[in-house]
Design an enzyme around this catalytic site. Structure first.
Site, short mmCIF file in Angstrom:
data_model
loop_
_atom_site.label_atom_id
_atom_site.label_comp_id
_atom_site.label_asym_id
_atom_site.label_seq_id
_atom_site.Cartn_x
_atom_site.Cartn_y
_atom_site.Cartn_z
N ALA A 1 0.82 -1.21 0.00
CA ALA A 1 0.00 0.00 0.00
C ALA A 1 0.86 1.26 0.00
O ALA A 1 1.99 1.26 0.49
CB ALA A 1 -0.91 0.01 1.22
N GLY B 1 1.51 -5.66 1.64
CA GLY B 1 0.40 -6.15 0.83
C GLY B 1 0.85 -6.87 -0.42
O GLY B 1 0.13 -7.72 -0.95
N GLU C 1 1.29 -10.27 0.71
CA GLU C 1 -0.05 -10.82 0.95
C GLU C 1 -0.71 -11.23 -0.37
O GLU C 1 -1.41 -12.25 -0.42
CB GLU C 1 -0.90 -9.81 1.71
CG GLU C 1 -0.43 -9.68 3.16
CD GLU C 1 -1.27 -8.73 3.98
OE1 GLU C 1 -1.88 -9.19 4.96
OE2 GLU C 1 -1.33 -7.52 3.63
N GLU D 1 4.83 -4.68 7.92
CA GLU D 1 3.90 -3.73 8.52
C GLU D 1 4.29 -3.32 9.94
O GLU D 1 4.12 -2.16 10.31
CB GLU D 1 2.48 -4.31 8.51
CG GLU D 1 1.84 -4.35 7.14
CD GLU D 1 2.16 -5.60 6.33
OE1 GLU D 1 1.47 -5.83 5.33
OE2 GLU D 1 3.10 -6.34 6.69
#
Length: 182
Positions: A24, A69, A72, A92
Site C-alpha cells: 500500500a 500487501g 499478501e 507492517e
C-alpha cells in the site's frame, strides 16, 4: 476469470522491473481517516480472498520486491515462484501496522506458526533463496538479464498444469483448501 472456462491457470506478475508489488501507499493511507482506512483494508482483504478463491491454480511470479500487501498478494496465490534476488516480507510492524489482507492467516500455513510469528514480529525481509528454504515459495531461480526469471519459471510451471484434466485440478484445489479449514 472465475467464470471463464478457457482460463486454466492465472499467473500474477508485475510490469514494473524489480518490483512484484510494494504494498500500500502509506503516504496516501496516512491521509485517510479511520473509516476510510477500515473501508480500504476491507476491500483489500476481499480482493485477496477473491484471488485465493479463484477456481483455477494461481501462481505469483516474484521478480523483485514483494513487501507488505505485495507479499499478501503472493500468499493469496496457490503457488509462488521467486527470483533468488527477490525481497519479501510482511513489514507492517516496522511501520506500526499489522498485515491486514490475510497475511497473518496465510503465512503460518506456508512456513509454520513459529516462523510466521518471527517474520511478522520482526518485519524481516528475506530473499528468494531464503523464502524457498522456509517453504514460502515453491521455487527460487537465479535472476536473468531480462529481470523475469521468476515469470519464466512460473510459465513453465503453468505449462505443467495445463495438460491435466481441468475438472480434476479445480476439484483438487477445492479439496485442499477445504481440508486446510478443518
Amino acid at each position: 476469470l472465475r467464470f471463464d472456462e478457457n482460463v486454466r491457470v492465472v499467473v500474477f506478475k508485475s510490469e514494473v522491473k524489480g518490483v512484484f508489488c510494494a504494498g500500500a501507499d502509506l503516504k496516501e493511507r496516512a491521509k485517510m481517516d479511520d473509516a476510510e482506512v477500515e473501508h480500504f483494508v476491507k476491500r483489500l482483504r476481499n480482493l485477496m480472498d477473491e484471488i485465493a478463491a479463484l477456481p483455477v491454480p494461481t501462481i505469483a511470479a516474484i521478480d523483485g520486491y514483494a513487501l507488505g500487501g505485495g507479499l499478501e498478494l503472493a500468499l493469496a496465490c496457490d503457488l509462488r515462484v521467486a527470483a533468488s534476488s527477490a525481497k519479501m516480507g510482511l513489514i507492517e510492524t516496522t511501520r506500526g501496522l499489522l498485515p491486514g489482507a490475510g497475511g497473518t492467516q496465510r503465512l503460518p500455513r506456508c512456513v509454520g506458526i513459529g516462523l510466521a510469528k518471527e517474520l511478522i514480529f520482526t518485519g524481516r525481509q528475506v530473499d528468494g533463496q531464503q523464502a524457498y528454504s522456509m517453504g514460502l515459495v515453491n521455487h527460487a531461480v537465479p535472476q536473468n538479464n531480462e529481470g523475469d526469471a521468476a515469470y519464466q519459471r512460473a510459465l513453465a510451471l503453468a505449462e505443467e498444469i495445463l495438460p491435466q484434466a481441468p475438472f480434476a485440478v479445480k476439484m483438487g484445489k477445492l479439496a485442499i483448501n477445504r481440508g486446510m479449514e478443518v
